[in-house]
Design a protein around this motif. Structure first.
Motif, short mmCIF file in Angstrom:
data_model
loop_
_atom_site.label_atom_id
_atom_site.label_comp_id
_atom_site.label_asym_id
_atom_site.label_seq_id
_atom_site.Cartn_x
_atom_site.Cartn_y
_atom_site.Cartn_z
N SER A 30 1.02 -1.02 0.10
CA SER A 30 -0.01 -0.02 0.06
C SER A 30 0.87 1.44 -0.08
O SER A 30 0.52 2.51 -0.52
N ASN A 31 2.11 1.28 0.58
CA ASN A 31 2.68 2.59 0.72
C ASN A 31 3.93 2.34 -0.53
O ASN A 31 5.06 3.35 -0.25
N TYR A 32 4.02 1.36 -1.53
CA TYR A 32 4.82 1.39 -2.34
C TYR A 32 4.47 2.13 -3.50
O TYR A 32 3.35 2.13 -3.83
N ALA A 33 5.42 2.67 -4.10
CA ALA A 33 5.25 2.73 -5.89
C ALA A 33 5.87 1.42 -6.66
O ALA A 33 6.87 0.98 -6.23
N MET A 34 5.29 1.29 -7.57
CA MET A 34 5.78 0.25 -8.53
C MET A 34 5.77 0.88 -9.95
O MET A 34 4.85 1.55 -10.23
N GLY A 35 6.90 -0.03 -10.82
CA GLY A 35 7.25 0.76 -11.86
C GLY A 35 7.52 -0.15 -12.87
O GLY A 35 7.77 -1.48 -12.67
N TRP A 36 7.55 0.12 -14.40
CA TRP A 36 8.12 -0.41 -14.99
C TRP A 36 9.28 0.41 -15.89
O TRP A 36 9.35 1.40 -16.07
N PHE A 37 10.41 -0.59 -16.01
CA PHE A 37 11.39 -0.19 -16.69
C PHE A 37 11.70 -0.86 -17.75
O PHE A 37 11.37 -2.15 -18.07
N ARG A 38 12.52 -0.61 -18.73
CA ARG A 38 13.13 -1.34 -19.93
C ARG A 38 14.40 -1.04 -20.27
O ARG A 38 15.05 -0.09 -20.02
N GLN A 39 15.16 -2.12 -20.76
CA GLN A 39 16.43 -2.04 -21.33
C GLN A 39 16.74 -2.66 -22.70
O GLN A 39 16.47 -4.00 -22.70
N ARG A 52 1.55 4.81 -7.96
CA ARG A 52 1.53 4.61 -6.54
C ARG A 52 0.35 3.64 -6.03
O ARG A 52 -0.66 3.80 -6.63
N TRP A 53 0.54 2.54 -5.42
CA TRP A 53 -0.19 1.49 -5.34
C TRP A 53 -1.39 1.93 -4.37
O TRP A 53 -2.43 1.46 -4.92
N SER A 54 -1.36 2.58 -3.57
CA SER A 54 -2.55 3.03 -2.55
C SER A 54 -3.49 3.96 -3.41
O SER A 54 -4.63 3.37 -3.25
N TRP A 55 -3.09 5.03 -3.92
CA TRP A 55 -4.16 5.64 -4.63
C TRP A 55 -4.17 5.79 -6.13
O TRP A 55 -4.96 6.28 -6.72
N GLY A 56 -3.17 4.96 -6.83
CA GLY A 56 -3.07 4.70 -8.19
C GLY A 56 -2.71 5.91 -9.28
O GLY A 56 -2.77 5.83 -10.20
#
Length: 124
Positions: A30-39, A52-56
């Motif tokens: 809930s307090n995390y940010a999640m993301g996508w990266f690429r290489q 932001r996981w909690s509020w999108g």
């Protein structure tokens, strides 16, 4: 122990769409940010999008804005990346990542937790 498992990569033609998934476990996010990266081959890993996981709230790299959409399903603990109008320049290994940071921070700070990556190849 945080685990992030990506899926959904593949080989598509230019103009096609793909949806990547990232299944998250091992923590309450809930307090995390999640993301996508690429290489891409021979290039540095780059930020694609974060949520932001909690509020999108979401953040996008300029190169994908308007084509990619990041989202998450709290009930399934899964994050998605809907990729439309793909071009050969989108060819890369795509990684899911997470950290206790604001979503905006993932633009410049590499997160602590990473998945193993999934290959996306776009042919011309």
């Amino acid at each position: 122990q945080v685990q992030l498992v990506e899926s959904g990569g593949g080989l598509v033609q230019a103009g096609a769409s793909l949806r990547l998934s990232c299944a998250a476990s091992g923590r309450t996010f809930s307090n995390y940010a999640m993301g996508w990266f690429r290489q891409a081959p021979g290039k540095e890993r780059e930020f694609v999008a974060s949520v932001r996981w909690s509020w999108g709230s979401t953040v996008y790299a300029d190169s994908v804005k308007g084509r990619f959409t990041i989202s998450r399903d709290n009930a399934k603990n899964t994050m998605y990346l809907q990729m439309n109008s793909l071009t050969p320049e989108d060819t890369a290994v795509y990684y899911c990542a997470a950290d206790l940071l604001p979503a905006q921070a993932l633009r410049t700070i590499l997160p602590k937790y990473w998945g193993q990556g999934t290959q996306v190849t776009v042919s011309s």
